[in-house]
Motif scaffolding. Structure first.
Motif, short mmCIF file in Angstrom:
data_model
loop_
_atom_site.label_atom_id
_atom_site.label_comp_id
_atom_site.label_asym_id
_atom_site.label_seq_id
_atom_site.Cartn_x
_atom_site.Cartn_y
_atom_site.Cartn_z
N ASP A 47 1.00 -1.19 -0.14
CA ASP A 47 0.05 0.12 0.15
C ASP A 47 0.92 1.27 0.00
O ASP A 47 2.05 1.18 0.25
N LEU A 48 0.38 2.43 -0.06
CA LEU A 48 0.87 3.78 -0.37
C LEU A 48 1.27 4.03 1.31
O LEU A 48 0.58 3.54 2.19
N GLN A 49 2.40 4.84 1.49
CA GLN A 49 2.82 5.02 2.78
C GLN A 49 1.72 6.04 3.10
O GLN A 49 1.08 6.73 2.74
N PRO A 57 -4.21 9.19 -7.89
CA PRO A 57 -5.42 9.07 -7.62
C PRO A 57 -5.32 8.24 -6.02
O PRO A 57 -4.84 7.09 -6.22
N ASP A 58 -5.84 8.43 -4.98
CA ASP A 58 -5.63 7.91 -3.72
C ASP A 58 -6.22 6.52 -3.77
O ASP A 58 -7.39 6.23 -3.72
N VAL A 59 -5.36 5.42 -3.73
CA VAL A 59 -5.91 3.97 -3.83
C VAL A 59 -5.64 3.16 -2.45
O VAL A 59 -5.71 2.11 -2.42
N ARG A 60 -5.24 4.15 -1.44
CA ARG A 60 -4.83 3.48 -0.21
C ARG A 60 -6.31 2.47 0.33
O ARG A 60 -7.43 3.11 0.14
N GLY A 61 -6.07 1.53 0.66
CA GLY A 61 -7.00 0.64 1.43
C GLY A 61 -7.65 -0.20 0.29
O GLY A 61 -8.70 -1.18 0.54
N TYR A 62 -7.57 -0.12 -1.23
CA TYR A 62 -7.98 -0.81 -2.23
C TYR A 62 -7.19 -2.21 -1.90
O TYR A 62 -6.11 -2.39 -1.73
N GLY A 63 -8.20 -3.40 -2.19
CA GLY A 63 -7.67 -4.66 -2.13
C GLY A 63 -7.74 -5.38 -3.40
O GLY A 63 -8.22 -4.70 -4.50
N ARG A 64 -7.28 -6.64 -3.36
CA ARG A 64 -7.39 -7.31 -4.60
C ARG A 64 -8.72 -7.62 -4.93
O ARG A 64 -9.64 -7.87 -4.08
N VAL A 65 -9.03 -7.56 -6.38
CA VAL A 65 -10.46 -8.00 -6.67
C VAL A 65 -10.42 -9.50 -7.07
O VAL A 65 -9.71 -10.02 -8.02
N VAL A 66 -11.39 -9.99 -6.57
CA VAL A 66 -11.73 -11.49 -6.77
C VAL A 66 -12.76 -11.67 -7.65
O VAL A 66 -13.79 -11.29 -7.36
N PRO A 67 -12.36 -12.29 -8.90
CA PRO A 67 -13.46 -12.44 -9.93
C PRO A 67 -14.65 -13.46 -9.13
O PRO A 67 -14.31 -14.22 -8.53
N ALA A 68 -15.77 -13.12 -9.49
CA ALA A 68 -16.98 -14.04 -9.07
C ALA A 68 -16.81 -15.45 -9.52
O ALA A 68 -16.54 -15.88 -10.34
N GLY A 69 -17.26 -16.24 -8.51
CA GLY A 69 -16.84 -17.82 -8.77
C GLY A 69 -15.47 -18.28 -8.43
O GLY A 69 -15.30 -19.63 -8.79
N SER A 70 -14.56 -17.42 -8.14
CA SER A 70 -13.29 -18.07 -8.04
C SER A 70 -12.79 -18.02 -6.74
O SER A 70 -11.62 -18.44 -6.40
#
Length: 71
Positions: A47-49, A57-70
């Motif tokens: 993550d960003l410091q 653009p502030d992306v702090r706190g964004y996590g990995r996207v898990v595709p539906a059904g996987s």
């Protein structure tokens, strides 16, 4: 290049004409290095410091996207 893993002859010729052989090698090498860095940062979910304003653009706190059904 990143999607198909190859470029067609027309695209290669256009890149070669615009950048020259050395410039084209530098471009593809840079693309590979930045892609590798992105994979490392994403894999380890770096993550960003927290004490700095983000340069993009502030992306702090964004996590990995898990595709539906996987999951």
């Amino acid at each position: 290049m990143l999607v198909e893993h190859f470029v067609d002859d027309e695209t290669f010729a256009a890149g070669l004409a615009e950048l020259g052989e050395r410039g084209l090698v530098d471009l593809i090498g840079s693309l590979g290095n930045f892609s590798m860095l992105a994979m490392l940062l994403n894999t380890f979910q770096v993550d960003l410091q927290p004490d700095r304003d983000p340069p993009f653009p502030d992306v702090r706190g964004y996590g990995r996207v898990v595709p539906a059904g996987s999951a």
